[in-house]
Write an enzyme that holds these catalytic residues in place. Structure first.
Site, short mmCIF file in Angstrom:
data_model
loop_
_atom_site.label_atom_id
_atom_site.label_comp_id
_atom_site.label_asym_id
_atom_site.label_seq_id
_atom_site.Cartn_x
_atom_site.Cartn_y
_atom_site.Cartn_z
N SER A 160 -11.05 -0.62 -1.13
CA SER A 160 -9.80 -0.62 -0.36
C SER A 160 -10.05 -0.84 1.12
O SER A 160 -9.18 -1.34 1.84
CB SER A 160 -9.08 0.73 -0.51
OG SER A 160 -8.46 0.81 -1.76
N ASP B 66 0.86 -1.19 0.00
CA ASP B 66 0.00 0.00 0.00
C ASP B 66 0.89 1.23 0.00
O ASP B 66 2.07 1.14 -0.35
CB ASP B 66 -0.89 -0.05 1.28
CG ASP B 66 -2.24 0.62 1.08
OD1 ASP B 66 -2.25 1.85 0.93
OD2 ASP B 66 -3.26 -0.09 1.07
N HIS C 8 -3.75 6.42 3.23
CA HIS C 8 -4.44 5.20 2.76
C HIS C 8 -3.93 3.95 3.47
O HIS C 8 -4.71 3.16 4.02
CB HIS C 8 -4.25 5.09 1.24
CG HIS C 8 -5.10 4.05 0.58
ND1 HIS C 8 -4.66 2.75 0.40
CD2 HIS C 8 -6.35 4.11 0.04
CE1 HIS C 8 -5.61 2.05 -0.22
NE2 HIS C 8 -6.65 2.86 -0.44
#
Ligand SMILES: [Ca+2]
Ligand SMILES: [Ca+2]
Ligand SMILES: [Ca+2]
Ligand SMILES: [Ca+2]
Length: 484
Positions: A386, A173, A231
């Site tokens: 996600s 990620d 994220h």
């Protein structure tokens, strides 16, 4: 700062459509904790085993001494705890617990009598009430009332395990804010590496890779900035945020996260390959990939195929049926060790942006208004497949924690066979259901998950043919009725 990556020549461009973030509202833990009405309601509920009562008799007394009370309620001794002179009695279900308690106390023969109260996993994280994906009691999330039990039944899973410290989950990620109080102690530590000595102690090709590696910048800095690494920080929290007295809890709050940073706003397949090789060399069995792109990469396909790990992949956020031409990879690679995850909201609907496909996606998981950790000791709601994938990853990690000898395919099979059917998913994902961690952790894993050797080649051909026909039928319906 803008130029810090010039000079990087990467050939393969991976079009990333990660983490559709429609509402990011970071807030501090303390300000939001107070107004959760659902917490109060739960405390008031008295849960106990029906038809059972715990009793301490006065010296010399027993069930038989109760005479009429015993007969009336059909009291029978079920268990004896001689060390504290207490007995567990069962009684006729026609009697209420309050009647039985009052009659026992009224007899003058007992010191106390009380229901056999339920004890469950205690969640002390103050924002837990906002985490509808774990347990949905119909609470309102961002102004939207949930549908009770559209959730993963996390508390049923946690009765089995909260995860093992020795299970490591790779997170490919952006970076992760390791200093977040809810992620502290959750980050993997490379046992073979000595920090800050400038030496590659474990000789894996990476110098001072104490907590994983930053393949994007080729250094050991797992965290670069709040913007760039939000994220990955959010994803990590969904998997393994600490079960403590602050913030949120992860699905598997005792497992460890191996940060494998391959992107900022975007990244490249070359770094994905490197990250997978790194995790593989360290024996990682579960890898979360909340990322993707519409280009098929043979190199990426091959490395996943040749790695004995479960890859939990986000289906993507392009409103696409990824069985078709506009696909998303790695989600749509036809490989047995990939689980591809679509999103579902707290009312059981598939959000318009979630990718789907009855061949290329396996199941759905909570992906709308998902609260998790953000850099700088904050929390926020994100939307996206996600966010859905890490729910599945966390559950896979719980399964591996419970059964350390489980194979990758056994874990996948267990996750897929225990989904909860949801009507909105019946033409969207192959299982027609959403993740249910409670069922998965209480299921028995089968011995041979791949295919029963008893199946003859003819039977196999038949099965393949049936699946093929199902797909044709589906495409037919899709074309003529514009479904999905
Ligand atoms: Ca539930
Ligand atoms: Ca090293
Ligand atoms: Ca070193
Ligand atoms: Ca926490």
């Amino acid at each position: 700062m803008l130029n810090r990556r010039t000079g990087w020549m990467k050939v393969v461009v991976l079009c990333l459509s990660i983490g559709l973030i429609t509402s990011t509202m970071p807030f501090s833990a303390s300000s939001e904790a107070a107004d959760s009405g659902t917490t109060k309601k739960r405390v008031q509920e008295r849960k106990y085993k029906e038809g059972e009562i715990l009793v301490k008799f006065k010296t010399g007394e027993s069930v038989e001494s109760l005479n009429r009370t015993q007969v009336n309620h059909h009291l029978i001794e079920k268990m004896d705890f001689p060390q504290n002179q207490t007995k567990l009695l069962s009684f006729n279900l026609q009697s209420t617990i309050d009647q039985v308690v009052s009659d026992l106390l009224g007899s003058g023969l007992v010191e106390y009598a009380e229901p056999n109260y339920e004890r469950t996993f205690t969640v002390t994280d103050p924002l837990y009430g906002e985490q509808w994906g774990m347990e949905n009691r119909g609470q309102s999330i961002s102004g939207i009332n949930g549908t009770p039990d559209i959730d993963i039944d996390a508390e049923r899973a946690w009765v089995q395990t909260r995860g093992s410290n020795s299970v490591v989950v790779g997170v490919i990620d952006s970076g992760i804010d390791m200093s977040h109080p809810d992620l502290r102690n959750r980050i993997w530590k490379n046992p073979g590496e000595i920090s800050g000595d400038g030496i590659d102690n474990d000789r894996n090709g990476y110098i001072d890779d104490v907590n994983g590696w930053n393949f994007y910048d080729e250094n050991n800095a797992i965290f670069y900035s709040s913007n760039e690494d939000a994220h990955g920080t959010h994803v990590a929290g969904i998997i393994a945020a600490n079960n403590n007295n602050i913030g949120v809890t992860g699905v598997a709050p005792n497992v460890k996260i191996m940060p494998l940073k391959i992107m900022a706003e975007g990244g490249y397949v070359s770094d994905v390959l490197e990250a997978i090789a790194y995790a593989k060399a360290k024996g990682v069995k579960i890898i979360n990939m909340s990322l993707g792109g519409w280009t098929f990469s043979q190199a990426e396909y091959d490395v996943i195929k040749n790695t004995n790990a479960l890859f939990v992949v986000a289906a993507g956020n392009n409103s696409s049926n990824i069985d078709g031409y506009f696909s998303s990879y790695p989600a749509a690679y036809d490989l047995p060790n990939i689980i591809s995850v679509a999103a579902i909201d707290n009312q059981g609907n598939v959000p318009y942006w979630s990718n789907y496909g009855t061949t290329s996606t396996d199941l759905a998981a909570p992906g709308v208004n998902i609260l998790s950790t953000l850099p700088g000791n904050t929390y926020g709601y994100y939307n996206g497949t996600s966010m859905a994938a890490p729910y599945v990853t966390g559950t896979a990690a719980l399964l591996l924690s419970k059964n350390r000898s489980a194979s990758v395919l056994q874990i996948k099979e267990t996750l897929l066979k225990t989904t909860t059917s949801v009507s909105s998913l019946s033409w969207k994902v192959s299982t027609g259901g959403m993740l249910n961690a409670g069922k998965a952790l209480n299921a028995t894993m089968s011995g041979n998950p791949v295919r029963s050797p008893a199946m003859s080649p003819a039977q196999e051909a038949q099965e393949v043919q049936e699946v093929h026909e199902d797909n044709i039928m589906y495409r037919f319906f899709q074309r003529f009725f514009n479904w999905g």
